[in-house]
Design a protein around this motif. Structure first.
Motif, mmCIF file in Angstrom:
data_model
loop_
_atom_site.group_PDB
_atom_site.id
_atom_site.type_symbol
_atom_site.label_atom_id
_atom_site.label_comp_id
_atom_site.label_asym_id
_atom_site.label_seq_id
_atom_site.Cartn_x
_atom_site.Cartn_y
_atom_site.Cartn_z
ATOM 1 N N VAL A 180 0.850 -1.416 0.012
ATOM 2 C CA VAL A 180 -0.045 -0.097 0.067
ATOM 3 C C VAL A 180 0.863 1.205 0.083
ATOM 4 O O VAL A 180 0.671 2.196 -0.813
ATOM 5 C CB VAL A 180 -0.985 0.168 1.083
ATOM 6 N N ARG A 181 1.839 1.403 0.801
ATOM 7 C CA ARG A 181 2.786 2.379 0.765
ATOM 8 C C ARG A 181 3.250 2.535 -0.392
ATOM 9 O O ARG A 181 3.548 3.816 -1.051
ATOM 10 C CB ARG A 181 3.851 2.231 2.086
ATOM 11 N N ALA A 182 3.949 1.497 -0.992
ATOM 12 C CA ALA A 182 4.439 1.659 -2.402
ATOM 13 C C ALA A 182 3.389 2.190 -3.401
ATOM 14 O O ALA A 182 4.033 3.106 -4.409
ATOM 15 C CB ALA A 182 5.022 0.289 -2.897
ATOM 16 N N ARG A 183 2.114 2.281 -3.347
ATOM 17 C CA ARG A 183 1.157 2.597 -4.211
ATOM 18 C C ARG A 183 0.563 3.836 -3.713
ATOM 19 O O ARG A 183 -0.545 4.296 -4.010
ATOM 20 C CB ARG A 183 0.087 1.716 -4.529
ATOM 21 N N ALA A 184 1.111 4.613 -2.528
ATOM 22 C CA ALA A 184 0.494 5.628 -2.077
ATOM 23 C C ALA A 184 -0.041 6.896 -2.863
ATOM 24 O O ALA A 184 -1.200 7.405 -2.653
ATOM 25 C CB ALA A 184 1.459 6.205 -0.596
ATOM 26 N N GLU A 185 0.933 7.191 -3.605
ATOM 27 C CA GLU A 185 0.540 8.288 -4.512
ATOM 28 C C GLU A 185 -0.612 7.992 -5.458
ATOM 29 O O GLU A 185 -1.506 8.924 -5.507
ATOM 30 C CB GLU A 185 1.608 8.995 -5.511
ATOM 31 N N PRO A 186 -0.709 7.108 -6.112
ATOM 32 C CA PRO A 186 -1.970 6.911 -6.879
ATOM 33 C C PRO A 186 -3.007 6.572 -6.105
ATOM 34 O O PRO A 186 -4.242 7.061 -6.538
ATOM 35 C CB PRO A 186 -1.544 5.518 -7.751
ATOM 36 N N LEU A 187 -2.964 6.028 -4.813
ATOM 37 C CA LEU A 187 -3.997 5.822 -4.200
ATOM 38 C C LEU A 187 -4.676 7.068 -3.318
ATOM 39 O O LEU A 187 -5.797 7.270 -3.164
ATOM 40 C CB LEU A 187 -3.872 4.878 -2.657
ATOM 41 N N ALA A 188 -3.581 8.060 -3.301
ATOM 42 C CA ALA A 188 -4.115 9.304 -2.849
ATOM 43 C C ALA A 188 -4.906 10.112 -3.939
ATOM 44 O O ALA A 188 -5.970 10.723 -3.598
ATOM 45 C CB ALA A 188 -2.827 10.236 -2.536
ATOM 46 N N LEU A 189 -4.411 9.898 -5.196
ATOM 47 C CA LEU A 189 -5.203 10.562 -6.457
ATOM 48 C C LEU A 189 -6.534 9.819 -6.421
ATOM 49 O O LEU A 189 -7.499 10.726 -6.692
ATOM 50 C CB LEU A 189 -4.223 10.335 -7.585
ATOM 51 N N ALA A 190 -6.794 8.695 -6.191
ATOM 52 C CA ALA A 190 -7.924 7.927 -6.201
ATOM 53 C C ALA A 190 -8.777 8.756 -5.118
ATOM 54 O O ALA A 190 -9.895 8.757 -5.341
ATOM 55 C CB ALA A 190 -7.666 6.481 -6.090
ATOM 56 N N ALA A 191 -8.370 8.579 -4.089
ATOM 57 C CA ALA A 191 -9.250 9.248 -2.825
ATOM 58 C C ALA A 191 -9.445 10.749 -3.146
ATOM 59 O O ALA A 191 -10.865 10.809 -2.874
ATOM 60 C CB ALA A 191 -8.256 9.263 -1.592
ATOM 61 N N GLN A 192 -8.692 11.592 -3.764
ATOM 62 C CA GLN A 192 -9.122 12.652 -4.139
ATOM 63 C C GLN A 192 -10.259 13.054 -5.245
ATOM 64 O O GLN A 192 -11.319 13.802 -5.247
ATOM 65 C CB GLN A 192 -8.185 13.709 -4.587
ATOM 66 N N ALA A 193 -10.121 11.701 -6.168
ATOM 67 C CA ALA A 193 -11.237 11.841 -7.316
ATOM 68 C C ALA A 193 -12.379 11.238 -6.622
ATOM 69 O O ALA A 193 -13.591 11.900 -7.223
ATOM 70 C CB ALA A 193 -10.571 10.777 -8.407
ATOM 71 N N LEU A 194 -12.507 10.507 -5.865
ATOM 72 C CA LEU A 194 -13.964 10.028 -5.161
ATOM 73 C C LEU A 194 -14.241 11.155 -4.390
ATOM 74 O O LEU A 194 -15.513 11.324 -4.371
ATOM 75 C CB LEU A 194 -13.382 8.846 -3.999
ATOM 76 N N ALA A 195 -13.641 11.954 -3.697
ATOM 77 C CA ALA A 195 -14.049 13.177 -2.927
ATOM 78 C C ALA A 195 -14.738 14.108 -4.170
ATOM 79 O O ALA A 195 -15.872 14.591 -3.710
ATOM 80 C CB ALA A 195 -13.122 13.781 -2.280
ATOM 81 N N ILE A 196 -13.983 14.577 -5.029
ATOM 82 C CA ILE A 196 -14.643 15.458 -5.845
ATOM 83 C C ILE A 196 -15.805 14.898 -6.621
ATOM 84 O O ILE A 196 -16.749 15.606 -6.912
ATOM 85 C CB ILE A 196 -13.492 15.646 -7.171
ATOM 86 N N LEU A 197 -15.969 13.589 -6.883
ATOM 87 C CA LEU A 197 -17.299 13.156 -7.475
ATOM 88 C C LEU A 197 -18.270 12.927 -6.593
ATOM 89 O O LEU A 197 -19.229 13.200 -6.871
ATOM 90 C CB LEU A 197 -16.681 11.548 -7.675
ATOM 91 N N ASP A 198 -18.070 12.763 -5.439
ATOM 92 C CA ASP A 198 -19.162 12.845 -4.333
ATOM 93 C C ASP A 198 -19.520 14.316 -4.274
ATOM 94 O O ASP A 198 -20.811 14.405 -4.252
ATOM 95 C CB ASP A 198 -18.683 12.417 -3.079
ATOM 96 N N VAL A 199 -18.706 15.513 -4.030
ATOM 97 C CA VAL A 199 -19.307 16.703 -3.982
ATOM 98 C C VAL A 199 -20.115 17.168 -5.431
ATOM 99 O O VAL A 199 -21.058 17.635 -5.236
ATOM 100 C CB VAL A 199 -17.885 17.601 -4.028
ATOM 101 N N ALA A 200 -19.500 16.849 -6.286
ATOM 102 C CA ALA A 200 -20.089 17.066 -7.627
ATOM 103 C C ALA A 200 -21.541 16.509 -7.676
ATOM 104 O O ALA A 200 -22.370 17.096 -8.276
ATOM 105 C CB ALA A 200 -19.454 16.663 -8.820
ATOM 106 N N THR A 201 -21.630 15.291 -7.620
ATOM 107 C CA THR A 201 -23.084 14.660 -7.502
ATOM 108 C C THR A 201 -23.863 15.224 -6.387
ATOM 109 O O THR A 201 -25.125 15.423 -6.585
ATOM 110 C CB THR A 201 -22.850 13.136 -7.425
ATOM 111 N N ALA A 202 -23.328 15.339 -5.117
ATOM 112 C CA ALA A 202 -24.008 16.109 -4.126
ATOM 113 C C ALA A 202 -24.696 17.194 -4.450
ATOM 114 O O ALA A 202 -25.927 17.676 -4.119
ATOM 115 C CB ALA A 202 -23.517 15.981 -3.083
ATOM 116 N N LEU A 203 -23.986 18.356 -4.968
ATOM 117 C CA LEU A 203 -24.387 19.576 -5.435
ATOM 118 C C LEU A 203 -25.525 19.660 -6.547
ATOM 119 O O LEU A 203 -26.244 20.368 -6.845
ATOM 120 C CB LEU A 203 -23.269 20.321 -5.860
ATOM 121 N N ALA A 204 -25.241 18.451 -7.386
ATOM 122 C CA ALA A 204 -26.029 18.266 -8.753
ATOM 123 C C ALA A 204 -27.501 17.787 -7.813
ATOM 124 O O ALA A 204 -28.616 18.329 -8.426
ATOM 125 C CB ALA A 204 -25.690 17.251 -9.604
#
Length: 873
Positions: free
Chosen positions: A540-564
């Motif tokens: 998991v640590r070795a993949r920390a950066e792509p995992l962090a990007l995925a986490a941010q993408a999930l948050a953005i998608l949640d906010v966009a659909t919630a505001l919609a």
């Protein structure tokens, strides 16, 4: 106590939680301080220097709850753990003390445990530094890894701190002597952590960041001032210190450019109740009203967007484009939101694992989030009717990534039912490790042998109540009641271990051998599980950066659909935000008030227009209390915030030129702790507005000057209005009861008088809550007093005084009114009313005996009373 004193000397500013078996204990001054704070009993333990040693303690299994209490009360806690068990210590000598070390320092800004954090709110650790005559502010969230810096000035610093609401603010002790910052530090005193100034050296900060990210220079990350480098470097040092040499995964520091977000000072945030109500809670705030996110990460991002509205029109449009896709595609929005509701908190789980504080459930959270992310990515295929996805959603789909290999491995490795802590074992699934499976079989078979041995002993001794039990002191033992103890004492195989009040305990050679085999198998199995856990965490640590990007993408998608979802459900429109000076809202509504009316079913909200175009950029709003002036002012400020955070807004249309700063002076409150009356607070906030507002700002002012004498207040309001028009030249809404100010419209070309419409009907006043051009001629304050329940005599006298004041020269009129002795006059009026003869209806009612009436007689009586009521008087 030598070991304790050494740990305490190293951490003098912390409560030292000293591990003693199953408890964390506190001694001396720490015990005296912690006992009332944590609501635990204060006792004593032994003596030191001839004096009793104060002591209190908390159970180890309940640590998180007591940590939360301590942190909420502003304490720092050093956790001193046992690094070995007593058996290991005895190998060094019979009197050897169990080795203990401080493994972690818990402070308000460095918390990572879910039990201590609000899942829907960031917990920032901030640092302020000065270098080269400049200030730099840096902040990070240890629980997510987000890391930011920005330049700051003494005047802008308060707004930045109000935006972040950090849990802890580090600063060099020399800044405490900075006279310009005295007032600000007083407001944030409870979170300040002064440190030696040497720890805020900019060169050391630069080297610290270069070492952290493995680079030779930081220019590739952006251009940072010396003050920003000093602040960022001190943050990294502090986190490493409190985590005893460990660091979480931290993003590359992102620099917030000057003017990139709308500046909103603390008073404005408080007045508008953006994230916290005036009562201190979340209910009734703008954030609570618009928050329809399905995940903790989404809620934190929504709060960040609301707290820092953008000023760049293109960036705002990018967010709006994402929301518009989901407003138009209801089915896709519903499918996405359903899956987003099942997404665990990937950000915080990843941070705990990289910090070495994670557990099996954090690995499961990563597995679950990535598995849902794969399905969400499929749902983001080309929406129908669109030539292409907006750039924001393209980035989201890309950042969700492909993590099938990791999801598969975690799925095979983790058991279905996971413990909270790794030390409890049992979290690796059967079939993942052949060696582990063999040890588990041996361990479980040995336990079965315990049952068989127990049955054998019962048969040999003819004691049906005989049991083989286990505890942490004796291990496995044979227990029987005192009645049958003699049988075992006479038996050569049974060795006496312990006598209890109603039972006796024994062991045997066979039981001892079996216990060793069980312990050995269990220890080896746990050791293998821990090794497998570290291997999984390493991946998991070795993949920390792509995992962090995925986490941010999930948050953005949640906010966009919630505001919609919010925009579609509440009929909100997409605003146009550009670089103009426009502010044209059509049929705008207050989102919080409208939601409250909908919940209470008290009718619909009355929408109003607001056009602050250049020729009428300053509206003077007059009208009675209770008519809705403050609501109208606030709703336009909230619409502006929603628009610049990238959301749709509660209106039929909106065109807004991006605002650089928002100021709101609404409501009344004192600050007695700092020696400020309500009027003084009002003047301080007004001064900040007049000194800082620019021609691109929006100012909301309500009832300036009401806290002092009439002419003083009118004069201040008059001068303030002129200053806003001539000097600040900003867009503004100015509500007042000083109707005399409307005369300024002939002098100030951009001043536009507006009023709240009122209708008088049958000696009553109806508030229409509509804003119309023109000026109000009355305030109807007496009517509001009547609605509030003032005594009729007071209302009558107030109307009499008002009529007199409106007709005469004020000085002479006041003297005559004082001579009237209104208190006694009111008493006479009340007496005269009481002496009035009863009416015919009252006389008739007085003669009625209700219990003797038949239904027919009661009906006839009603008709007779009605006739008396309608008869001429």
């Amino acid at each position: 106590m030598l070991q304790y004193f050494a740990a305490k000397r190293a951490h003098p500013d912390c409560l030292l939680f000293y591990r003693m078996g199953d408890f964390y204990e506190l001694f001396f001054e720490d015990a005296l301080k912690a006992a009332p704070l944590l609501d635990i009993a204060l006792t004593k333990r032994g003596q030191h220097g001839g004096q009793d040693v104060p002591m209190c303690g908390v159970p180890a299994h309940a640590l998180d709850g007591y940590l939360a209490k301590a942190i909420r009360r502003g304490c720092k806690v050093a956790i001193c753990e046992q690094m070995e068990n007593p058996e290991e210590a005895k190998k060094r000598g019979a009197k050897a003390v169990v080795r203990r070390e401080v493994t972690r320092i818990v402070t308000p800004g460095t918390i990572t445990e879910d039990a201590l954090l609000d899942a829907r709110t960031h917990n920032y650790l901030a640092a302020l530094a000065d270098a080269g005559g400049q200030l730099g502010l840096a902040w990070l969230d240890v629980s997510t890894g987000d890391f930011f810096v920005q330049p700051a000035t003494a005047t802008e610093l308060g707004a930045a701190l109000a935006r972040l609401e950090p849990g802890e603010l580090l600063l060099p002790d020399r800044l405490l002597q900075h006279a310009v910052l005295f007032e600000l530090f007083g407001e944030w005193k409870s979170i300040l952590s002064p440190l030696p100034s040497a720890r805020f050296d900019s060169d050391n900060g630069r080297r610290r960041l270069e070492a952290l990210y493995g680079v030779k220079a930081l220019e590739g990350f952006g251009s940072f001032s010396r003050a920003e480098l000093a602040a960022a470097g001190s943050l990294v040092d502090y986190v490493e210190l409190t985590q005893q040499g460990r660091l979480p995964r931290l993003t590359i520091p992102r620099r917030l450019a000057e003017g990139a977000v709308m500046e909103i000072d603390a008073a404005t945030r408080r007045n508008l109740e953006l994230t916290r109500s005036l009562g201190g809670g979340r209910q009734g705030t703008l954030l609570a009203t618009i928050d329809r996110t399905r995940s903790g990460a989404g809620a934190r991002l929504l709060s960040a967007w609301l707290g820092a509205p953008l000023t760049d029109a293109d960036a705002i449009a990018g967010r709006q484009d994402m929301i518009a896709v989901f407003v138009a595609d209801e089915r896709r929005r519903e499918l996405l939101r359903e899956r987003l509701g099942r997404v665990p908190d990937l950000e915080r789980g990843l941070s705990r694992l990289t910090l070495g504080r994670g557990g099996p459930r954090d690995l499961a959270a990563i597995r679950g989030a990535l598995a849902e992310g794969a399905q969400l990515r499929l749902l983001l295929e080309q929406p129908e009717g669109l030539a292409s996805l907006p750039a924001g959603l393209v980035a989201v789909r890309r950042d969700l990534g492909h993590h099938g290999e990791l999801v598969d491995r975690l799925g095979r490795a983790l058991a279905a039912d996971l413990p909270l802590l790794t030390r409890d074992g049992g979290f690796i699934a059967a079939g993942y490790s052949a060696e582990l499976d063999e040890l588990r079989i041996l361990r479980d078979a040995s336990r079965r042998l315990i049952v068989e041995l127990e049955a054998r002993y019962r048969g040999e001794t003819s004691i049906a109540s005989l049991r083989i039990r286990h505890n942490n002191v004796l291990g496995y033992y044979v227990e029987t009641t005192s009645t049958h103890a003699d049988k075992l004492l006479k038996h050569s195989d049974f060795i006496h271990r312990q006598t209890m009040a109603s039972a006796m305990r024994f062991t045997t050679t066979a039981l001892g051998d079996l216990e060793q085999r069980i312990a050995s198998a269990a220890d080896k199995a746990l050791a293998i599980e821990l090794a497998l856990f570290e291997d999984l965490v390493g991946e998991v640590r070795a993949r920390a950066e792509p995992l962090a990007l995925a986490a941010q993408a999930l948050a953005i998608l949640d906010v966009a659909t919630a505001l919609a979802e919010l925009a579609a459900a509440e009929r909100w429109c997409r605003p146009l935000v550009d670089g103009s000076r426009a502010f044209d809202i059509r049929q705008g509504r207050h989102p919080v008030v409208e939601a409250a009316l909908a919940r209470s079913q008290e009718g619909g909200f009355v929408a109003n227009d607001c056009d602050l175009s250049e020729q009428q950029r300053l509206w003077l709003v007059t009208g009675p209390n209770m008519a809705g002036k403050s609501t109208f002012l606030r709703q336009n400020a909230l619409i502006l915030l929603l628009a610049q955070m990238g959301s749709f807004v509660p209106a039929t249309s909106a065109h807004i030129g991006a605002v650089d700063r928002l100021f709101s002076r609404v409501g009344a409150a004192d600050d007695l702790a700092r020696g400020r009356s309500t009027f003084m607070v009002e003047m301080v906030e007004t001064a900040a507005i007049l000194n800082q507002a620019t021609d691109r700002s929006l100012v909301i002012l309500d009832e300036i000057g009401r806290g002092t004498a009439t002419f003083d207040g009118l004069s201040i309001a008059w001068a303030t209005l002129e200053h806003l028009h001539e000097v600040n030249r900003c867009r503004a809404l100015f509500a007042t009861h000083y109707h005399e100010l409307t005369t300024l419209s002939s002098k100030l070309p951009a001043l536009s008088p507006h009023c709240m419409r009122v209708k008088e009907w049958q000696n009553d006043v109806v508030f229409l809550h509509e804003v119309a051009p023109g000026a109000a001629d009355r305030s109807y304050g007496i009517h509001v007093g009547k609605l509030a329940g003032l005594p009729p005599a007071v209302i009558a006298r107030a109307e009499e005084v008002l009529q007199t004041l409106e007709q005469g020269e004020q000085a002479g009129v006041l003297a005559r009114l004082a001579d009237d002795l209104p208190l006694f006059a009111a008493t006479v009026r009340q007496a005269s009313v009481a002496a009035t003869a009863p009416s015919a209806v009252e006389e008739a009612l007085a003669k009625v005996r209700p219990d003797e009436l038949t239904p027919k007689e009661a009906l006839e009586l009603l008709y007779r009373l009605r006739g008396l009521l309608e008869a001429p008087r």
